[in-house]
Design an enzyme around this catalytic site. Structure first.
Site, PDB file in Angstrom:
ATOM      1  N   GLU A  76       0.820  -1.214   0.000  1.00  0.00           N
ATOM      2  CA  GLU A  76       0.000   0.000   0.000  1.00  0.00           C
ATOM      3  C   GLU A  76       0.854   1.265   0.000  1.00  0.00           C
ATOM      4  O   GLU A  76       0.413   2.326   0.434  1.00  0.00           O
ATOM      5  CB  GLU A  76      -0.963  -0.052   1.185  1.00  0.00           C
ATOM      6  CG  GLU A  76      -1.797  -1.324   1.091  1.00  0.00           C
ATOM      7  CD  GLU A  76      -2.994  -1.351   2.000  1.00  0.00           C
ATOM      8  OE1 GLU A  76      -4.026  -0.867   1.572  1.00  0.00           O
ATOM      9  OE2 GLU A  76      -2.873  -1.859   3.115  1.00  0.00           O
ATOM     10  N   HIS A  95      -1.391   3.269   8.944  1.00  0.00           N
ATOM     11  CA  HIS A  95      -2.557   2.668   8.292  1.00  0.00           C
ATOM     12  C   HIS A  95      -2.881   1.359   8.987  1.00  0.00           C
ATOM     13  O   HIS A  95      -1.990   0.539   9.195  1.00  0.00           O
ATOM     14  CB  HIS A  95      -2.256   2.414   6.813  1.00  0.00           C
ATOM     15  CG  HIS A  95      -3.256   1.520   6.148  1.00  0.00           C
ATOM     16  ND1 HIS A  95      -4.584   1.856   6.036  1.00  0.00           N
ATOM     17  CD2 HIS A  95      -3.132   0.298   5.573  1.00  0.00           C
ATOM     18  CE1 HIS A  95      -5.226   0.874   5.418  1.00  0.00           C
ATOM     19  NE2 HIS A  95      -4.366  -0.086   5.129  1.00  0.00           N
ATOM     20  N   HIS A  97      -6.170  -1.774   9.903  1.00  0.00           N
ATOM     21  CA  HIS A  97      -7.491  -2.353   9.657  1.00  0.00           C
ATOM     22  C   HIS A  97      -8.157  -2.555  11.023  1.00  0.00           C
ATOM     23  O   HIS A  97      -8.709  -3.612  11.304  1.00  0.00           O
ATOM     24  CB  HIS A  97      -7.379  -3.692   8.929  1.00  0.00           C
ATOM     25  CG  HIS A  97      -6.760  -3.601   7.563  1.00  0.00           C
ATOM     26  ND1 HIS A  97      -6.569  -4.696   6.755  1.00  0.00           N
ATOM     27  CD2 HIS A  97      -6.289  -2.538   6.856  1.00  0.00           C
ATOM     28  CE1 HIS A  97      -5.998  -4.316   5.611  1.00  0.00           C
ATOM     29  NE2 HIS A  97      -5.817  -3.008   5.656  1.00  0.00           N
ATOM     30  N   TYR A 116     -17.060  15.534  20.489  1.00  0.00           N
ATOM     31  CA  TYR A 116     -16.144  16.624  20.098  1.00  0.00           C
ATOM     32  C   TYR A 116     -14.754  16.139  19.702  1.00  0.00           C
ATOM     33  O   TYR A 116     -14.027  16.807  18.962  1.00  0.00           O
ATOM     34  CB  TYR A 116     -16.063  17.682  21.215  1.00  0.00           C
ATOM     35  CG  TYR A 116     -15.184  17.310  22.380  1.00  0.00           C
ATOM     36  CD1 TYR A 116     -15.712  16.663  23.495  1.00  0.00           C
ATOM     37  CD2 TYR A 116     -13.828  17.600  22.369  1.00  0.00           C
ATOM     38  CE1 TYR A 116     -14.908  16.317  24.566  1.00  0.00           C
ATOM     39  CE2 TYR A 116     -13.013  17.253  23.436  1.00  0.00           C
ATOM     40  CZ  TYR A 116     -13.559  16.607  24.530  1.00  0.00           C
ATOM     41  OH  TYR A 116     -12.760  16.265  25.588  1.00  0.00           O
ATOM     42  N   HIS A 158     -12.192  -1.456   3.989  1.00  0.00           N
ATOM     43  CA  HIS A 158     -10.744  -1.634   4.063  1.00  0.00           C
ATOM     44  C   HIS A 158     -10.177  -1.266   5.445  1.00  0.00           C
ATOM     45  O   HIS A 158      -9.810  -2.160   6.193  1.00  0.00           O
ATOM     46  CB  HIS A 158     -10.108  -0.785   2.940  1.00  0.00           C
ATOM     47  CG  HIS A 158      -8.629  -0.934   2.827  1.00  0.00           C
ATOM     48  ND1 HIS A 158      -7.933  -0.634   1.688  1.00  0.00           N
ATOM     49  CD2 HIS A 158      -7.697  -1.317   3.749  1.00  0.00           C
ATOM     50  CE1 HIS A 158      -6.642  -0.858   1.893  1.00  0.00           C
ATOM     51  NE2 HIS A 158      -6.470  -1.266   3.133  1.00  0.00           N
ATOM     52  N   TYR A 211      -3.491  24.016  21.227  1.00  0.00           N
ATOM     53  CA  TYR A 211      -2.849  23.258  22.299  1.00  0.00           C
ATOM     54  C   TYR A 211      -2.002  22.106  21.788  1.00  0.00           C
ATOM     55  O   TYR A 211      -1.631  21.217  22.535  1.00  0.00           O
ATOM     56  CB  TYR A 211      -3.898  22.721  23.289  1.00  0.00           C
ATOM     57  CG  TYR A 211      -4.443  23.825  24.147  1.00  0.00           C
ATOM     58  CD1 TYR A 211      -3.744  24.260  25.264  1.00  0.00           C
ATOM     59  CD2 TYR A 211      -5.629  24.434  23.821  1.00  0.00           C
ATOM     60  CE1 TYR A 211      -4.231  25.299  26.035  1.00  0.00           C
ATOM     61  CE2 TYR A 211      -6.147  25.469  24.595  1.00  0.00           C
ATOM     62  CZ  TYR A 211      -5.444  25.889  25.707  1.00  0.00           C
ATOM     63  OH  TYR A 211      -5.929  26.916  26.458  1.00  0.00           O
TER      64      TYR A 211
HETATM   65 ZN   LIG Z   1      -4.794  -1.879   4.228  1.00  0.00          ZN
END
Ligand SMILES: [Zn+2]
Length: 218
Positions: A76, A95, A97, A116, A158, A211
């Site tokens: 990826e 990244h 899953h 929030y 994904h 902040y």
């Molecule tokens: Zn992935």
């Protein structure tokens, strides 16, 4: 070997993804920006087995090199390269899953301002990019649209992309998106949560940027 410390930090972050429970096996990937482009976790190796030599260096044209050949970048890598190319504010990308965020992504649901802390991703929602095959240019293009003015997005069917000004912030945001997803799913299971106004979310985004995103302060 260049960037030894960065390579070690990358491995530590990848291992932390698994020990914290937000990622399983080798499905996620992590990268960090360096002068030549980026360092990224390799394809198909378990994180605890990684050594600094296994980490792949890529330039922003997508050319890869590794001290220990043959190592291939995560499959990826394309969206990592494209995000660094187009987003000067991003220094690190995580990244995963992770289960709850991916569950929402499988419903093609963005995360609205039900809480929030959604503002931690930079705006009033965390968008879900439409589905495209993993590793493709199309997925990368869709992810960049979903990431516009945001630090994180979901990828339909994904997973999640979280970015940051360093590895620890990208990791913290990936964790927060997972927590928010779990809370949103819990809320949805008993009703339809009301959504905070755009004006309120602008106030919170502003407070967070003032902040330095130190979540412990909230
Ligand atoms: Zn992935």
């Amino acid at each position: 070997m260049k960037h030894l410390e960065r390579r070690q930090q990358l491995i530590a972050t990848a291992i932390e993804l698994n020990t914290s429970g937000i990622n399983q096996g080798t499905s996620g990937n992590v990268s960090v920006r360096v002068d030549e482009g980026l360092l990224i976790t390799p394809s198909g190796m378990t994180y605890p087995s990684l050594t600094p030599e296994d980490i792949v260096l890529m330039d922003l044209e997508g050319q890869a090199s590794s001290p220990r050949s043959p190592r291939f970048p995560s499959s990826e890598w394309r969206f990592h390269v494209d995000i660094y190319q187009q987003r000067n504010d991003v220094q690190a990308i995580v990244h995963t899953h992770s289960v709850y965020a991916t569950a929402l992504a499988c419903l093609e649901k963005s995360i609205p301002a039900f809480h929030y802390m959604v503002a931690m991703a930079g705006g009033k929602d965390i968008r879900c990019a439409p589905y495209a095959t993993y590793g493709t240019q199309t997925l990368s293009d869709l992810a960049l649209v979903a990431l516009k003015d945001r630090k994180a997005c979901l990828l339909a069917h994904h997973g999640v992309i979280a970015t940051g000004s360093d590895l620890s912030r990208a990791f913290a945001l990936a964790s927060e998106v997972e927590t928010l997803s779990q809370q949103y799913i819990a809320a949805l299971s008993v009703g339809e949560p009301t959504i905070l106004s755009d004006k309120e979310m602008e106030i919170v985004v502003d407070k967070f940027s003032n902040y330095g995103l130190n979540v412990s302060q909230y």
